[in-house]
Write a protein that holds these residues in place. Structure first.
Motif, PDB file in Angstrom:
ATOM      1  N   SER A  83       0.839  -1.192   0.000  1.00  0.00           N
ATOM      2  CA  SER A  83       0.000   0.000   0.000  1.00  0.00           C
ATOM      3  C   SER A  83       0.878   1.247   0.000  1.00  0.00           C
ATOM      4  N   SER A  84       1.908   1.208   0.837  1.00  0.00           N
ATOM      5  CA  SER A  84       2.815   2.339   0.960  1.00  0.00           C
ATOM      6  C   SER A  84       3.602   2.567  -0.341  1.00  0.00           C
ATOM      7  N   ILE A  85       4.083   1.474  -0.950  1.00  0.00           N
ATOM      8  CA  ILE A  85       4.833   1.585  -2.203  1.00  0.00           C
ATOM      9  C   ILE A  85       3.968   2.249  -3.271  1.00  0.00           C
ATOM     10  N   LEU A  86       2.721   1.802  -3.376  1.00  0.00           N
ATOM     11  CA  LEU A  86       1.856   2.326  -4.439  1.00  0.00           C
ATOM     12  C   LEU A  86       1.547   3.799  -4.218  1.00  0.00           C
ATOM     13  N   THR A  87       1.395   4.209  -2.958  1.00  0.00           N
ATOM     14  CA  THR A  87       1.173   5.632  -2.688  1.00  0.00           C
ATOM     15  C   THR A  87       2.384   6.442  -3.141  1.00  0.00           C
ATOM     16  N   GLY A  88       3.573   5.976  -2.773  1.00  0.00           N
ATOM     17  CA  GLY A  88       4.791   6.702  -3.131  1.00  0.00           C
ATOM     18  C   GLY A  88       4.968   6.795  -4.632  1.00  0.00           C
ATOM     19  N   LEU A  89       4.748   5.663  -5.302  1.00  0.00           N
ATOM     20  CA  LEU A  89       4.884   5.600  -6.758  1.00  0.00           C
ATOM     21  C   LEU A  89       3.944   6.615  -7.425  1.00  0.00           C
ATOM     22  N   ASN A  90       2.714   6.645  -6.935  1.00  0.00           N
ATOM     23  CA  ASN A  90       1.707   7.551  -7.484  1.00  0.00           C
ATOM     24  C   ASN A  90       2.110   9.013  -7.287  1.00  0.00           C
ATOM     25  N   PHE A  91       2.667   9.324  -6.126  1.00  0.00           N
ATOM     26  CA  PHE A  91       3.053  10.707  -5.846  1.00  0.00           C
ATOM     27  C   PHE A  91       4.179  11.142  -6.782  1.00  0.00           C
ATOM     28  N   ILE A  92       5.173  10.261  -6.974  1.00  0.00           N
ATOM     29  CA  ILE A  92       6.303  10.654  -7.834  1.00  0.00           C
ATOM     30  C   ILE A  92       5.794  10.907  -9.248  1.00  0.00           C
ATOM     31  N   VAL A  93       4.970   9.977  -9.752  1.00  0.00           N
ATOM     32  CA  VAL A  93       4.456  10.152 -11.113  1.00  0.00           C
ATOM     33  C   VAL A  93       3.659  11.452 -11.203  1.00  0.00           C
ATOM     34  N   THR A  94       2.844  11.719 -10.200  1.00  0.00           N
ATOM     35  CA  THR A  94       2.014  12.924 -10.243  1.00  0.00           C
ATOM     36  C   THR A  94       2.869  14.180 -10.270  1.00  0.00           C
ATOM     37  N   MET A  95       3.900  14.214  -9.422  1.00  0.00           N
ATOM     38  CA  MET A  95       4.713  15.427  -9.381  1.00  0.00           C
ATOM     39  C   MET A  95       5.494  15.630 -10.669  1.00  0.00           C
ATOM     40  N   HIS A  96       5.861  14.528 -11.338  1.00  0.00           N
ATOM     41  CA  HIS A  96       6.575  14.705 -12.602  1.00  0.00           C
ATOM     42  C   HIS A  96       5.633  15.014 -13.752  1.00  0.00           C
ATOM     43  N   LYS A  97       4.510  14.334 -13.796  1.00  0.00           N
ATOM     44  CA  LYS A  97       3.702  14.405 -15.013  1.00  0.00           C
ATOM     45  C   LYS A  97       2.523  15.370 -14.931  1.00  0.00           C
ATOM     46  N   LEU A  98       2.053  15.687 -13.746  1.00  0.00           N
ATOM     47  CA  LEU A  98       0.907  16.596 -13.661  1.00  0.00           C
ATOM     48  C   LEU A  98       1.303  17.988 -13.160  1.00  0.00           C
ATOM     49  N   ARG A  99       2.587  18.213 -12.988  1.00  0.00           N
ATOM     50  CA  ARG A  99       3.023  19.565 -12.632  1.00  0.00           C
ATOM     51  C   ARG A  99       2.749  20.456 -13.832  1.00  0.00           C
ATOM     52  N   PRO A 100       2.015  21.550 -13.632  1.00  0.00           N
ATOM     53  CA  PRO A 100       1.592  22.327 -14.804  1.00  0.00           C
ATOM     54  C   PRO A 100       2.773  23.034 -15.456  1.00  0.00           C
ATOM     55  N   LYS A 141       3.678   4.980 -17.910  1.00  0.00           N
ATOM     56  CA  LYS A 141       4.978   4.372 -18.147  1.00  0.00           C
ATOM     57  C   LYS A 141       5.956   4.681 -17.009  1.00  0.00           C
ATOM     58  N   LEU A 142       5.941   5.918 -16.533  1.00  0.00           N
ATOM     59  CA  LEU A 142       6.812   6.254 -15.397  1.00  0.00           C
ATOM     60  C   LEU A 142       6.413   5.431 -14.176  1.00  0.00           C
ATOM     61  N   GLY A 143       5.103   5.275 -13.997  1.00  0.00           N
ATOM     62  CA  GLY A 143       4.629   4.450 -12.889  1.00  0.00           C
ATOM     63  C   GLY A 143       5.171   3.036 -13.001  1.00  0.00           C
ATOM     64  N   MET A 144       5.162   2.484 -14.221  1.00  0.00           N
ATOM     65  CA  MET A 144       5.655   1.120 -14.404  1.00  0.00           C
ATOM     66  C   MET A 144       7.158   1.035 -14.138  1.00  0.00           C
ATOM     67  N   TRP A 145       7.913   2.034 -14.598  1.00  0.00           N
ATOM     68  CA  TRP A 145       9.364   2.022 -14.342  1.00  0.00           C
ATOM     69  C   TRP A 145       9.643   2.056 -12.850  1.00  0.00           C
ATOM     70  N   LEU A 146       8.878   2.871 -12.122  1.00  0.00           N
ATOM     71  CA  LEU A 146       9.075   2.915 -10.667  1.00  0.00           C
ATOM     72  C   LEU A 146       8.724   1.573 -10.046  1.00  0.00           C
TER      73      LEU A 146
END
Lengths: 579, 243
Positions: A190-207, B36-41
């Motif tokens: 659960s913790s891993i998935l939360t962290g993974l989601n946050f990193i992706v969000t900060m990289h990809k949804l940062r305007p 894709k970034l999610g998958m790499w992580l």
């Protein structure tokens, strides 16, 4: 829970639709992909875990009121006093660590605030977010099963050989351990998935237009946390997976009688669990940065230093695990290296404290409830951090290892800092999350009770620890009586402070004043949304500006809160991504 | 803000949002790369997940160097090599399936997905025969290791005629099989998960869910499949070829 928030419609218009009331069915909460609703469910669950772990803490402190019971056969709930005590400290540690403090700030507050501070509509991977929530629920349910089965007495660290002893344990403990290993394994994912989601969000949804250095520091802290969650948690996952297999089939990985190595378990466990204390503290430091700027009404001092010190703490955190094993038969050379590396953590931590204090300097300090928690944090983290240096020094450590000194140090950082920041963050964002204001006077009283109770509970433990009081003992010599009784009184005062908050926060849901959109004059993007936010977060595109540009806001009234200055609205561009 | 008001206006005039685009993304590019970034992580955490076992392997091999040498004869390198080739072929078909999805070559896509699935199945069948043989002769983990002298591998007996099962047990052969079963078992679980994912992709491909705009699932599952493959590439020499 939050379904209780019902807007009182004014005579002339319909109640505003927002994320809490746009669909009201119970089922819509179960399958929601909305980060705000998932965050609110997390907030309820972690608060429940905090209270549960708190009850265990009070139970064990109560046992310790009288350390040498007249009748050693005194029984509580069908167990001797000692057995009961062993279960209480184990469950207190396990519930607080795995169910409250690791998911606490990231999954509850971070989940809600992170996309809003980016001006985004949701986290990048909403289904993963829901999956992470349900994994958490599974872990919680498994832990409740452990309780029902009669609990654990291994300590939260689950060290072999005692924990995997098989035949030497009662059947109840054997089953409880199976469930506990599974629970921690699942909570890890659960913790891993939360962290993974946050990193992706900060990289990809940062305007566009918002660089990494334009993000609020809370997000930098969450980024550093997420890195640890993704890279360290799988190691404890495999460790507990192997422990489960060892426990059930005796394969001989960790149990010495089958050819295994119990010290390897400690290495694996601390390779995660040391970075995990930074999973616990880093988001708290992020909340702290937001509180310090907002209630000093001054641009945060040393933005880049705070941002990079978060990353530095995360990075150094991976190479210091051996300091938990100075007396576990680790080689002296390794001990010296780990001791040295541990000192390094003090540098980025001190940089942060320096910058928070510098932020307050010549600021216009407003002692609202979150700010009182902020001050608690600085004071207690200062003590917690400095006593960490005592323990990092290998010769001191041999003396202080497994004494109350370690307990007091750990709680200064975990409770004194993280729990204070969690409570401060809940108060800071409560108006945004629920649309209601809590009672400010009660809030301040609660914060002060927490401070007084906490200090009374743990300051004496530093002293009794240096005098040799070992941890995890249900009995003690008479000379320690005063220290223990002071601790117990402090624990109850701390409990009263938290109980008070539960009461007035719940009360505010129903009777609290309606919260303005920005009650504090904070400048990050989430305060440009309505309170509580619309389902899509922003009804009108937020105006792009620095997260600490407090001069853009002016105070209007208690009901209307702070408003953006008209010239800011005219001259600044809006976030083009939000329609 | 780098994008001016003018950009903002033109964005509204873009064609309607594609049906595959989730509400919170601006465009397909952003959606694709988020997944894709999610998958790499996720792959990063997979590596760390296996890392514990690789560390345990290093520790036990360091402590029992001779035993590892003797006991590795229990593993049939020919079966291991067959499985390596099978997995490498499956990686090729997995990569090919991504290309087929991008180019909307429906038949090629279905064929390559199916081929990947079948290769994974062959791998598991071979693994099944290896496992059952070891369980049958008692070459298992921990204290359970009890191999009759008659069941010792021919190659081992040929090289070391006075070797006995009891001697191997004494040397701690149980530790080797603890590591062997944990590592290959966890890897096997990943292969099974991969097989499930390829069935899911096949169903979606048959329904025509993938097109040149949206093939993220095929790409991400292929990434996952490659890491499963790479882990085996390490396991094979570390366990089978240490003579």
């Amino acid at each position: 829970m939050a379904g209780g928030v019902v807007e009182k419609p004014a005579a002339h218009d319909k109640p505003r639709k927002h994320y809490l009331n746009h669909v009201k069915t119970f089922g819509s909460w179960l399958v929601t992909l909305d980060h705000k609703r998932i965050a609110m469910m997390y907030l309820c669950a972690v608060s429940f875990a905090l209270l549960l772990g708190g009850v265990f803490a009070l139970a064990l402190r109560t046992v310790l009121w009288n350390g040498t019971p007249a009748d050693p056969e005194t029984s509580i709930l069908g167990a001797t006093m000692e057995q009961f005590y062993n279960k209480m400290f184990t469950l207190h540690g396990a519930v607080m660590v795995f169910l409250f403090i690791i998911p606490g700030i990231p999954a509850a507050l971070g989940n809600f605030i992170l996309p809003m501070q980016l001006g985004a509509k949701d986290l990048a991977l909403p289904r993963i977010n829901l999956l992470s929530w349900y994994l958490y629920v599974m872990g919680l349910v498994l832990f409740v099963c452990v309780l029902v089965l009669g609990g654990l007495d291994t300590g939260w660290t689950l060290y072999p050989p005692y924990s995997m002893g098989g035949g030497s344990q009662s059947q109840h403990v054997w089953h409880s351990l199976v469930l506990a290993y599974m629970a921690v394994f699942i909570l890890g994912f659960s913790s891993i998935l939360t962290g993974l989601n946050f990193i992706v969000t900060m990289h990809k949804l940062r305007p566009p237009g918002m660089g990494m250095y334009d993000m609020p520091l809370f997000l930098w802290a969450l980024y550093a946390t997420s890195l640890i969650q993704v890279l360290a948690t799988p190691v404890v996952g495999i460790t507990l997976g192997l422990s489960l297999i060892e426990h059930m089939f005796h394969v001989g990985i960790f149990l010495p009688q089958y050819g295994g190595d119990p010290v390897m378990y400690q290495h694996f466990f601390w390779f995660y669990s040391h970075p995990a204390v930074y999973i616990m503290i880093l988001p708290a430091m992020g909340v702290q940065s937001e509180i310090m700027g907002t209630f000093s009404r001054k641009h945060i001092f040393g933005y880049k230093a705070i941002a990079w010190s978060s990353i530095a703490i995360a990075a150094i955190g991976f190479i210091v695990w051996g300091h938990h094993m100075f007396v576990s038969g680790q080689s002296p050379t390794a001990g010296i290296i780990f001791s040295f590396l541990t000192y390094l953590v003090a540098i980025p931590s001190a940089i942060k404290v320096f910058n928070w204090v510098a932020t307050m300097y010549k600021g216009s300090i407003d002692l609202k409830t979150p700010m009182i928690y902020g001050l608690n944090f600085i004071y207690l983290f200062g003590i917690g951090g400095l006593t960490g240096l005592f323990l990092a020094s290998i010769s001191n450590n041999v003396h202080l290892h497994d004494t109350y000194f370690v307990i007091a140090h750990f709680h200064m950082v975990m409770v004194g800092s993280t729990v204070n920041a969690f409570l401060g963050g809940v108060h800071l964002w409560w108006p945004k999350m629920t649309g209601r204001m809590y009672n400010e006077t009660l809030g301040r009283i609660g914060a002060i009770l927490v401070f007084v109770g906490f200090n009374l509970a743990f300051m004496p433990q530093f002293v009794s620890g240096t005098r040799g009081m070992p941890r995890r003992y249900a009995n003690y010599l008479e000379e320690f009586t005063t220290f223990h009784q002071a601790s117990t009184v402090g624990a109850y005062i701390l409990g009263a402070g938290i109980g008070l908050q539960v009461l007035y926060l719940l009360y505010s849901l129903f009777k609290g004043k309606k919260a303005p959109d920005n009650p504090w004059g904070a400048a990050s993007l989430e305060w440009q949304s309505e309170s509580p936010p619309d389902f899509h977060n922003f009804t009108k595109p937020p105006i792009m500006m620095g997260a600490y540009d407090y001069e853009n806001w002016e105070y209007e009234s208690e009901e209307a809160g702070w408003k953006l200055k008209p010239e800011v609205i005219e001259t600044r561009k809006t976030l083009s991504k939000v329609h | 803000m780098s994008t001016g008001v003018a950009d903002h206006e033109t964005k509204h005039d873009l064609p309607a949002r594609p049906p595959e685009l989730a509400m919170h993304f601006d465009n397909m590019h952003q959606q694709f790369h988020s997944g894709k970034l999610g998958m790499w992580l996720f792959l990063g955490q997979e590596l760390l997940f296996f890392c514990g076992l690789f560390t345990a392997y290093a520790v036990y091999r360091g402590n029992h160097q001779e035993m590892f040498h003797y006991v590795h004869y229990f593993l049939d390198w020919k079966l291991g090599a067959v499985n390596t080739v099978v997995l490498l072929v499956s990686s090729l078909t997995a990569a090919w399936s991504v290309r087929a999805a991008m180019l909307e070559q429906r038949k090629v896509l279905i064929f390559t997905l199916l081929a990947t699935f079948i290769c994974a199945g062959i791998f598991m069948v071979v693994k099944y025969f290896e496992y059952t043989h070891k369980l049958h002769i008692g070459a298992v983990w921990g204290g359970g290791f009890n191999v009759a002298d008659a069941d010792l591998p021919a190659e081992l007996v040929a090289k070391y005629p006075d070797m006995t099962g009891a001697k191997l047990k004494e040397m701690g052969a149980g530790s080797f099989f603890a590591i062997y079963f944990c590592m290959t078992g966890l890897h096997g679980l990943h292969v099974l998960v991969g097989m499930g994912l390829y069935i899911w992709l096949l169903v979606r491909a048959l329904k025509g869910d993938f097109n040149r705009r949206w093939y993220g699932a095929v790409d991400n599952v292929a990434l996952y499949w490659h890491i499963v493959d790479i882990i085996w590439i390490f396991l094979f020499p570390m366990l089978y070829l240490i003579g």
